[in-house]
Design an enzyme around this catalytic site. Structure first.
Site, PDB file in Angstrom:
ATOM      1  N   SER A 188       0.843  -1.185   0.000  1.00  0.00           N
ATOM      2  CA  SER A 188       0.000   0.000   0.000  1.00  0.00           C
ATOM      3  C   SER A 188       0.890   1.251   0.000  1.00  0.00           C
ATOM      4  CB  SER A 188      -0.966  -0.023   1.189  1.00  0.00           C
ATOM      5  OG  SER A 188      -1.955   0.963   1.055  1.00  0.00           O
ATOM      6  N   ASP A 399      -9.068  -6.002  -4.317  1.00  0.00           N
ATOM      7  CA  ASP A 399      -8.667  -4.887  -3.457  1.00  0.00           C
ATOM      8  C   ASP A 399      -9.762  -3.827  -3.436  1.00  0.00           C
ATOM      9  OD1 ASP A 399      -7.409  -2.610  -2.286  1.00  0.00           O
ATOM     10  OD2 ASP A 399      -5.450  -3.324  -2.938  1.00  0.00           O
ATOM     11  N   HIS A 439      -7.104  -5.981   0.102  1.00  0.00           N
ATOM     12  CA  HIS A 439      -6.002  -5.020   0.149  1.00  0.00           C
ATOM     13  C   HIS A 439      -4.834  -5.581   0.960  1.00  0.00           C
ATOM     14  CE1 HIS A 439      -4.063  -1.187  -0.246  1.00  0.00           C
ATOM     15  NE2 HIS A 439      -3.955  -1.045   1.063  1.00  0.00           N
TER      16      HIS A 439
END
EC number: 3.1.1.73
Length: 521
Positions: A188, A399, A439
């Site tokens: 991320s 995600d 995610h």
């Protein structure tokens, strides 16, 4: 500041290297690298034996990391480093007894200033001397960025680079010899940090894992901000509830697209092939329940559409179908997405900014501002390639925080900008699409493959077929580039309950063919 100056300020004296192999606990307790310079302070050094459930009482509560289980003997070193007269970085270096000669840097997430202790423990368990930092501020809010470019500099680039330089010197001082190879692991925001490191500091890491990277950062912030005006508040007339997204809409996405990969398993192998038609859910005279109004159909269409700017240029690609289970809780709640709200309030504008008023002009303002060059959308990684660096990026195809289409877009952007074919780019940069993963982790697919320190990935055997960090090591140290990564889905995501499914994830642009016994082609 220049690196050489930082090392001088840190005052590491390599002549103080200890014979750590003789009595590791005593060597750790006696380890005292010279940090007497005004802007580098050793907070503590402590020996942590295997099996310790390490209490973290001073960690900001919003980081949600009150403790961390440590599975190997290690020496924990904590430093506080002033980066200016109004900014500082807290850094920890974990030095395992079973050191392999490898060094590992770790990243952060969101807009936070939280050390990922789970990644420190994971790296140390696999023999890496590992470093992590608070990225220049404490907790998960962006408030400390307000009118402070120095804290922003720490967040955007300086904290990771400085911690890496210091961490390597501490490692050499402790073990009496330098590291052999240096690696990075992040997802991320941490993925963005890894890509930025390859651009700005190509000598920091020999290999980089950049998961679900938040590249084109300013546009990502704007894309996330756009969902609140699209969905409206939770009390608005046409608001689509979270449960409707998760049940009705997600079920219809699977009805239309699950079997495109020839397997009806609740997982869309390649969402780019899914042309979802929300009109299938439109209310009619014969269907008055479990359906969407015309206005709600339009909301769904906008959610699954790319974001374009004032001049018609692409700002950010569409959310991929199949992401509803996570995205409903993150982006479609009828409230502003907090990271975007705070970025505009504390970085782009001021605290009075109203997220309900966001429009595409705000996206232009944010990208034009581009504080500390945080955008991270490079045209060229040739300096990293020439020094022999290797990058593996991955992205979950479900995600719900960063559309996986953006990493595909980034891969294609690099190939075009560097005038490379996929096979040429793959010589140093490989991208793996992880079907059924949300995610960075979790989801219905085979999502555990050694990508970080949460329990399921941390249990992944350290070999190049099943573990992405081990695959990176094999590529850097032995020239064996990964063709697939085998992921594992544990029962209830608990390794103690056994394996539910295992699946190979192919490097882009290769796809998995279920009809050919799950072969990449």
């Amino acid at each position: 500041m220049k690196v050489s100056l930082w090392l001088t300020l840190l005052g590491v004296n390599l002549s103080l290297a200890l014979a750590v192999g003789t009595d590791f606990p005593a060597s750790c307790q006696a380890f005292s690298p010279d940090t007497r310079a005004a802007n580098a302070h050793r907070e503590f050094t402590e020996y942590v034996p295997a099996g310790t459930n390490l209490s973290l009482p001073y960690n900001d509560a919003t980081c949600a990391r009150p403790n961390q289980v440590v599975t190997v003997d290690l020496c924990r070193v904590a430093l506080y480093v002033e980066t200016s007269n109004r900014s500082s970085v807290t850094t920890e270096i974990w030095l395992p007894r079973n050191w392999t000669g490898r060094f590992l840097g770790t990243g952060n997430g969101g807009i936070d200033g939280c050390i990922k202790y789970e990644d420190l423990a994971y790296g140390a368990a696999n023999g890496f001397a590992v470093v992590g930092s608070n990225n220049g501020h404490n907790g998960t809010t962006a408030a400390s960025f307000y009118q402070n470019s120095d804290v922003l500099a720490d967040f955007a680039w300086r904290a990771l680079h400085l911690s890496t330089v210091i961490g390597k010197e501490i490692t050499q001082a402790f073990y009496g010899e330098p590291h052999r190879k240096s690696y990075y692991l992040g997802c991320s925001l941490g993925g963005r940090q890894g890509i930025n490191s390859a651009v700005e500091f190509p000598d920091d890491f020999d290999g980089i894992i950049a998961g679900s990277p938040a590249v084109d950062f300013n546009s990502l912030v704007s894309w996330r901000a756009s969902f609140f005006p699209i969905t409206g508040s939770a009390n608005s007339t046409d608001f689509i509830s979270v449960s409707t997204w998760k049940d009705l809409i997600h079920a219809e996405v699977l009805t239309q697209c699950d079997t495109l990969d020839c397997v009806n398993d609740g997982i869309i192998e390649d969402p780019s092939l899914c042309n979802f038609c929300p009109e299938a859910l439109k209310c009619t005279d014969d269907r008055i329940n479990n359906c969407l109004s015309p206005a709600q159909v339009e909301i769904v269409r906008k959610v699954f559409s790319p974001m374009y700017g004032e001049d018609g240029q692409l700002i950010f690609p569409a959310m991929q179908p199949g992401s509803e289970l996570e995205a409903a809780d993150q982006l479609y709640t009828g409230k502003p997405f907090r990271y975007s709200k705070e970025w505009f309030q504390y970085v782009v504008y001021n605290p009075s900014w109203d997220p309900a008023e966001f429009d595409i002009h705000d996206a232009k303002v944010a990208d034009d501002l581009n504080p500390q060059n945080i955008r991270t959308w490079p045209n060229d990684l040739s300096n990293y390639e020439k020094r022999g660096g290797k990058i593996i990026t991955f992205h979950g195809q479900q995600d719900g925080k960063i559309t996986s289409f953006n990493t595909e877009r980034f891969y294609n952007h690099l190939a075009t900008a560097m005038n490379m074919s996929s096979s040429e780019l793959d010589n140093f940069f490989r991208f793996f699409r992880i079907s059924g993963m949300s995610h960075c982790s979790s989801g219905p697919g085979a999502w555990a493959f050694g990508q970080g320190g949460s329990p399921a990935p941390a249990m992944t055997p350290f070999n190049g077929n099943e573990n992405i960090l081990a695959a990176l090591v094999a590529w850097v140290e032995h020239g064996v580039a990964p063709e697939t990564i085998t992921g594992t889905k544990y029962v209830d995501d608990n390794p103690e309950l056994g394996i539910s499914i295992r699946r190979s994830h192919c490097r882009f642009v290769i796809q998995l063919n279920h009809g050919r016994h799950e072969l990449c082609y």
